[in-house]
Design a protein around this motif. Structure first.
Motif, PDB file in Angstrom:
ATOM      1  N   GLN A  16       0.838  -1.205   0.000  1.00 39.47           N
ATOM      2  CA  GLN A  16       0.000   0.000   0.000  1.00 39.47           C
ATOM      3  C   GLN A  16       0.871   1.252   0.000  1.00 39.47           C
ATOM      4  O   GLN A  16       1.594   1.490   0.973  1.00 39.47           O
ATOM      5  CB  GLN A  16      -0.871  -0.032   1.257  1.00 39.47           C
ATOM      6  N   PHE A  32       0.543   4.789   0.291  1.00 35.65           N
ATOM      7  CA  PHE A  32      -0.213   6.007   0.617  1.00 35.65           C
ATOM      8  C   PHE A  32       0.717   7.045   1.262  1.00 35.65           C
ATOM      9  O   PHE A  32       0.871   8.151   0.765  1.00 35.65           O
ATOM     10  CB  PHE A  32      -1.351   5.696   1.602  1.00 35.65           C
ATOM     11  N   SER A  33       1.339   6.671   2.404  1.00 31.88           N
ATOM     12  CA  SER A  33       2.076   7.653   3.212  1.00 31.88           C
ATOM     13  C   SER A  33       3.336   8.145   2.509  1.00 31.88           C
ATOM     14  O   SER A  33       3.945   7.426   1.714  1.00 31.88           O
ATOM     15  CB  SER A  33       2.499   7.033   4.548  1.00 31.88           C
ATOM     16  N   GLY A  75       1.329  11.822   6.264  1.00 26.64           N
ATOM     17  CA  GLY A  75       0.893  10.576   6.882  1.00 26.64           C
ATOM     18  C   GLY A  75      -0.548  10.768   7.298  1.00 26.64           C
ATOM     19  O   GLY A  75      -1.490  10.410   6.580  1.00 26.64           O
ATOM     20  N   SER A  76      -0.739  11.424   8.467  1.00 25.85           N
ATOM     21  CA  SER A  76      -2.105  11.762   8.894  1.00 25.85           C
ATOM     22  C   SER A  76      -2.755  12.681   7.875  1.00 25.85           C
ATOM     23  O   SER A  76      -3.927  12.534   7.531  1.00 25.85           O
ATOM     24  CB  SER A  76      -2.069  12.479  10.249  1.00 25.85           C
ATOM     25  N   TRP A  98       7.198   4.213   4.545  1.00 27.83           N
ATOM     26  CA  TRP A  98       6.521   3.236   5.436  1.00 27.83           C
ATOM     27  C   TRP A  98       5.759   2.193   4.625  1.00 27.83           C
ATOM     28  O   TRP A  98       4.806   1.614   5.120  1.00 27.83           O
ATOM     29  CB  TRP A  98       5.536   3.899   6.412  1.00 27.83           C
ATOM     30  N   SER A 101       4.838  -1.012   3.733  1.00 23.76           N
ATOM     31  CA  SER A 101       5.163  -2.301   4.361  1.00 23.76           C
ATOM     32  C   SER A 101       5.410  -3.378   3.310  1.00 23.76           C
ATOM     33  O   SER A 101       4.600  -3.572   2.405  1.00 23.76           O
ATOM     34  CB  SER A 101       4.026  -2.756   5.282  1.00 23.76           C
ATOM     35  N   GLU A 122      10.420  -4.362   7.813  1.00 23.84           N
ATOM     36  CA  GLU A 122       9.054  -4.235   7.273  1.00 23.84           C
ATOM     37  C   GLU A 122       8.910  -3.022   6.368  1.00 23.84           C
ATOM     38  O   GLU A 122       8.313  -3.096   5.290  1.00 23.84           O
ATOM     39  CB  GLU A 122       8.034  -4.133   8.418  1.00 23.84           C
ATOM     40  N   PHE A 123       9.459  -1.881   6.805  1.00 27.22           N
ATOM     41  CA  PHE A 123       9.190  -0.641   6.080  1.00 27.22           C
ATOM     42  C   PHE A 123      10.104  -0.447   4.878  1.00 27.22           C
ATOM     43  O   PHE A 123      11.262  -0.853   4.904  1.00 27.22           O
ATOM     44  CB  PHE A 123       9.398   0.577   6.984  1.00 27.22           C
ATOM     45  N   TYR A 128       5.536  -4.765  18.748  1.00 31.21           N
ATOM     46  CA  TYR A 128       4.744  -4.428  17.561  1.00 31.21           C
ATOM     47  C   TYR A 128       3.425  -3.748  17.962  1.00 31.21           C
ATOM     48  O   TYR A 128       2.917  -2.891  17.243  1.00 31.21           O
ATOM     49  CB  TYR A 128       4.481  -5.677  16.711  1.00 31.21           C
ATOM     50  N   VAL A 134      -0.533   3.809  15.547  1.00 26.83           N
ATOM     51  CA  VAL A 134      -0.015   4.624  14.436  1.00 26.83           C
ATOM     52  C   VAL A 134      -0.496   4.093  13.073  1.00 26.83           C
ATOM     53  O   VAL A 134      -1.070   4.835  12.282  1.00 26.83           O
ATOM     54  CB  VAL A 134       1.538   4.658  14.450  1.00 26.83           C
ATOM     55  N   TYR A 135      -0.289   2.787  12.816  1.00 23.71           N
ATOM     56  CA  TYR A 135      -0.620   2.301  11.467  1.00 23.71           C
ATOM     57  C   TYR A 135      -2.127   2.348  11.204  1.00 23.71           C
ATOM     58  O   TYR A 135      -2.924   2.295  12.135  1.00 23.71           O
ATOM     59  CB  TYR A 135      -0.062   0.905  11.204  1.00 23.71           C
ATOM     60  N   THR A 150      -3.485   7.217  13.004  1.00 25.60           N
ATOM     61  CA  THR A 150      -3.149   7.265  14.443  1.00 25.60           C
ATOM     62  C   THR A 150      -4.422   7.376  15.311  1.00 25.60           C
ATOM     63  O   THR A 150      -5.502   7.711  14.811  1.00 25.60           O
ATOM     64  CB  THR A 150      -2.255   8.484  14.774  1.00 25.60           C
ATOM     65  N   GLN A 208      -5.097   9.605  17.475  1.00 24.42           N
ATOM     66  CA  GLN A 208      -5.613  10.988  17.483  1.00 24.42           C
ATOM     67  C   GLN A 208      -6.500  11.230  16.259  1.00 24.42           C
ATOM     68  O   GLN A 208      -7.555  11.867  16.352  1.00 24.42           O
ATOM     69  CB  GLN A 208      -4.450  11.997  17.470  1.00 24.42           C
ATOM     70  N   ASN A 225     -10.416  12.294  15.974  1.00 25.55           N
ATOM     71  CA  ASN A 225     -10.907  13.420  15.164  1.00 25.55           C
ATOM     72  C   ASN A 225     -12.068  12.975  14.270  1.00 25.55           C
ATOM     73  O   ASN A 225     -13.070  13.684  14.140  1.00 25.55           O
ATOM     74  CB  ASN A 225      -9.786  13.962  14.263  1.00 25.55           C
TER      75      ASN A 225
HETATM   76  C1  LIG Z   1       3.668  -0.722  11.405  1.00 25.15           C
HETATM   77  C2  LIG Z   1       3.292   0.313  10.382  1.00 25.15           C
HETATM   78  C3  LIG Z   1       2.998  -0.071   9.083  1.00 25.15           C
HETATM   79  C4  LIG Z   1       2.668   0.893   8.123  1.00 25.15           C
HETATM   80  N1  LIG Z   1       2.428   0.483   6.834  1.00 25.15           N
HETATM   81  C5  LIG Z   1       2.127   1.397   5.883  1.00 25.15           C
HETATM   82  C6  LIG Z   1       1.915   0.990   4.527  1.00 25.15           C
HETATM   83  O1  LIG Z   1       2.027  -0.202   4.187  1.00 25.15           O
HETATM   84  N2  LIG Z   1       1.603   1.933   3.611  1.00 25.15           N
HETATM   85  C7  LIG Z   1       1.465   3.259   3.940  1.00 25.15           C
HETATM   86  O2  LIG Z   1       1.128   4.046   3.059  1.00 25.15           O
HETATM   87  N3  LIG Z   1       1.692   3.684   5.208  1.00 25.15           N
HETATM   88  C8  LIG Z   1       2.027   2.794   6.189  1.00 25.15           C
HETATM   89  N4  LIG Z   1       2.268   3.205   7.490  1.00 25.15           N
HETATM   90  C9  LIG Z   1       2.288   4.648   7.784  1.00 25.15           C
HETATM   91  C10 LIG Z   1       1.111   5.125   8.643  1.00 25.15           C
HETATM   92  O3  LIG Z   1      -0.088   5.124   7.918  1.00 25.15           O
HETATM   93  C11 LIG Z   1       1.492   6.534   9.143  1.00 25.15           C
HETATM   94  O4  LIG Z   1       2.621   6.369  10.006  1.00 25.15           O
HETATM   95  C12 LIG Z   1       0.359   7.191   9.925  1.00 25.15           C
HETATM   96  O5  LIG Z   1      -0.712   7.515   9.073  1.00 25.15           O
HETATM   97  C13 LIG Z   1       0.846   8.469  10.652  1.00 25.15           C
HETATM   98  O6  LIG Z   1       1.508   9.311   9.771  1.00 25.15           O
HETATM   99  P1  LIG Z   1       2.958   9.900  10.151  1.00 25.15           P
HETATM  100  O7  LIG Z   1       3.824   8.764  10.577  1.00 25.15           O
HETATM  101  O8  LIG Z   1       3.400  10.748   9.023  1.00 25.15           O
HETATM  102  O9  LIG Z   1       2.721  10.782  11.449  1.00 25.15           O
HETATM  103  P2  LIG Z   1       2.194  12.297  11.462  1.00 25.15           P
HETATM  104  O10 LIG Z   1       1.008  12.427  10.583  1.00 25.15           O
HETATM  105  O11 LIG Z   1       3.338  13.210  11.227  1.00 25.15           O
HETATM  106  O12 LIG Z   1       1.703  12.436  12.968  1.00 25.15           O
HETATM  107  C14 LIG Z   1       2.617  12.701  14.054  1.00 25.15           C
HETATM  108  C15 LIG Z   1       1.776  12.867  15.330  1.00 25.15           C
HETATM  109  O13 LIG Z   1       0.905  14.008  15.191  1.00 25.15           O
HETATM  110  C16 LIG Z   1      -0.445  13.640  15.426  1.00 25.15           C
HETATM  111  N5  LIG Z   1      -1.337  14.389  14.546  1.00 25.15           N
HETATM  112  C17 LIG Z   1      -1.140  14.616  13.212  1.00 25.15           C
HETATM  113  N6  LIG Z   1      -2.190  15.334  12.722  1.00 25.15           N
HETATM  114  C18 LIG Z   1      -3.063  15.520  13.753  1.00 25.15           C
HETATM  115  C19 LIG Z   1      -4.335  16.160  13.866  1.00 25.15           C
HETATM  116  N7  LIG Z   1      -4.929  16.755  12.824  1.00 25.15           N
HETATM  117  N8  LIG Z   1      -4.948  16.152  15.062  1.00 25.15           N
HETATM  118  C20 LIG Z   1      -4.361  15.551  16.149  1.00 25.15           C
HETATM  119  N9  LIG Z   1      -3.141  14.933  16.096  1.00 25.15           N
HETATM  120  C21 LIG Z   1      -2.512  14.923  14.918  1.00 25.15           C
HETATM  121  C22 LIG Z   1      -0.485  12.142  15.104  1.00 25.15           C
HETATM  122  O14 LIG Z   1      -1.565  11.507  15.776  1.00 25.15           O
HETATM  123  C23 LIG Z   1       0.864  11.674  15.610  1.00 25.15           C
HETATM  124  O15 LIG Z   1       0.818  11.433  16.983  1.00 25.15           O
HETATM  125  C24 LIG Z   1       2.607   2.275   8.470  1.00 25.15           C
HETATM  126  C25 LIG Z   1       2.903   2.649   9.783  1.00 25.15           C
HETATM  127  C26 LIG Z   1       3.256   1.702  10.742  1.00 25.15           C
HETATM  128  C27 LIG Z   1       3.575   2.147  12.131  1.00 25.15           C
END
Ligand SMILES: Cc1cc2nc3c(=O)[nH]c(=O)nc-3n(C[C@H](O)[C@H](O)[C@H](O)COP(=O)(O)OP(=O)(O)OC[C@H]3O[C@@H](n4cnc5c(N)ncnc54)[C@H](O)[C@@H]3O)c2cc1C
Length: 382
Positions: free
Chosen positions: A124, A126-127, A132-133, A158, A160, A209-210, A351, A357-358, A361, A363, A367
């Protein structure tokens, strides 16, 4: 065992299916993992075995390679596997739902049977490093040329198990960034296309994994687009909704086994376990019970034909809470599992920290619940 579905559907029919599956499992036990065999390769071997037996994609229509049964049948199979501590059916349900809902007839007929059989392994994309978020803020672009082809440039992060995958469900921007939710599109990206570089990242616990995914002038055809141009946001939301459901991830029966172990230990050591630990175990039992009850409700909704939506954020929060508390407690109750070859719980504990997070998150789930389920007014901070 979760005993999940007994109050739904035709119990005799489900019992028959469980019986057939148990008989198949007796003849086809989980193979041993090779000494140097990476976990994803081993799981892929298991995936193929399950598929050959007819145990993958039970709820996918027959014309797309499934068995045309109900989600309950797939849950029953996951439940039987989980109850034996065996790896579940591969986690492709959410990808299958995205293709079923948005794919063209040709894509469904070609991609789904291959996905179910494990002929193509998907990841996948996406990120991104800066998205990410805030997925809507992604910067990977797919620009359509005069010949109808798209040229893709950007970076994913990220992703996977991309190094073990054949295809990627890629999200990229095809329109102006001002209209974030209508300017994203989804593609099937073959990872062997010129211009694609997959670079695995080593995590602190040693896992790989990542991956980073670099996309430099990658050419995609119009036929690689999934759904209409601009439908990427809706497709992504469908995908993550199914990804957030404890039923689709098959985690329930795995948790059930550990809850049972904790419960047994609490009975055996009733007099010697500190009160705090006893109440931690009690909380785990309650969390798990809530998750099972909630999953039953989801099952009923699914059987009634209701698609996964923002309610799946509640599922994800419940699943995260159950999983994290469960492994935290298990480490205190079975401290010996911190060390040595029997240290499986420690790996699962590590894990479990990623569960918040995955798939979005905790948070972000809150929302979504606040905005889309409770309809609370925005506080102006996004
Ligand atoms: C084990 C694992 C597997 C994964 N596999 C994949 C994959 O296969 N494909 C893929 O595309 N992605 C994958 N991801 C990525 C995952 O989807 C992102 O890590 C996740 O969406 C968070 O994005 P970020 O890491 O950029 O954190 P950020 O978005 O930078 O967030 C950092 C912190 O800020 C908080 N935050 C951000 N925005 C807000 C808001 N508006 N309100 C309140 N709090 C907020 C978050 O909750 C978090 O605590 C994986 C992640 C993990 C841990």
């Amino acid at each position: 065992m979760t005993d999940l579905p007994l109050d739904f559907g035709d119990p005799a029919d489900l019992e028959r299916l469980r019986g057939d599956f148990r008989a198949w499992l007796a003849d086809h036990p989980l193979p041993a993992r090779g000494a140097d065999e990476p976990v994803p390769v081993f799981l892929h071997r298991w995936h193929r075995m399950l598929h050959a037996g007819g145990w993958v994609g039970l709820d996918v229509p027959r014309e797309y390679g499934g068995r045309g049964l109900t989600p309950l049948h797939q849950v029953a199979v996951s439940d039987e596997l989980g109850a034996r501590g065996a790896p579940g059916v591969p986690r492709i349900g959410y990808l299958a739902h995205a293709l079923l809902k948005f794919g063209s007839e040709e894509q469904r007929r070609h991609q789904l049977p291959r996905m179910l059989a494990g002929d193509d392994v998907w990841c996948q994309g996406f990120s991104e490093p800066g998205a990410g978020s805030d997925l809507a803020g992604m910067s990977t672009r797919a620009d359509r040329g005069a010949d109808g082809h798209y040229t893709v440039n950007g970076q994913k992060l990220w992703t996977s198990y991309a190094q073990y995958s054949d295809l990627c469900l890629l999200l990229a921007r095809t329109g102006p960034s001002a209209s974030a939710h209508t300017s994203l599109s989804a593609f099937v990206l073959p990872l062997d296309r010129p211009g694609v570089t997959v670079r695995p990242l080593r995590a602190a616990n040693g896992d790989d994994e990542f991956c980073e995914l670099f996309l430099d002038d990658v050419r995609l055809a119009e036929a690689d687009l999934i759904g209409a141009e601009g439908a990427g946001w809706k497709l992504a939301m469908t995908t993550v909704s199914y990804e957030r459901n404890a039923l689709d991830t098959g985690h329930l029966s795995t948790y059930g086994l550990l809850v049972e172990r904790l419960r047994r230990r609490a009975h055996e050591r009733r007099g010697s376990l500190p009160d705090g630990l006893l109440s931690d175990i009690g909380r785990c039992v309650v969390d798990y019970g809530v998750l099972v009850a909630h999953s039953r409700r989801r099952t009923a909704e699914r059987l009634a034909g209701r698609a996964a939506g923002p309610e799946s954020s509640v599922d994800k929060l419940l699943m995260t809470r159950t999983e994290q508390r469960l492994y935290e407690t298990a480490l205190k109750v079975f401290p010996e599992e911190l060390h040595g070859a029997g240290g499986e719980i420690f790996g699962d504990y590590l894990y479990s920290r990623a569960a918040s997070v995955y798939g979005g998150t905790s948070q972000i789930q809150r929302n979504i619940i606040a905005k889309r389920l409770l309809r609370l007014p925005a506080d102006g901070r996004g």
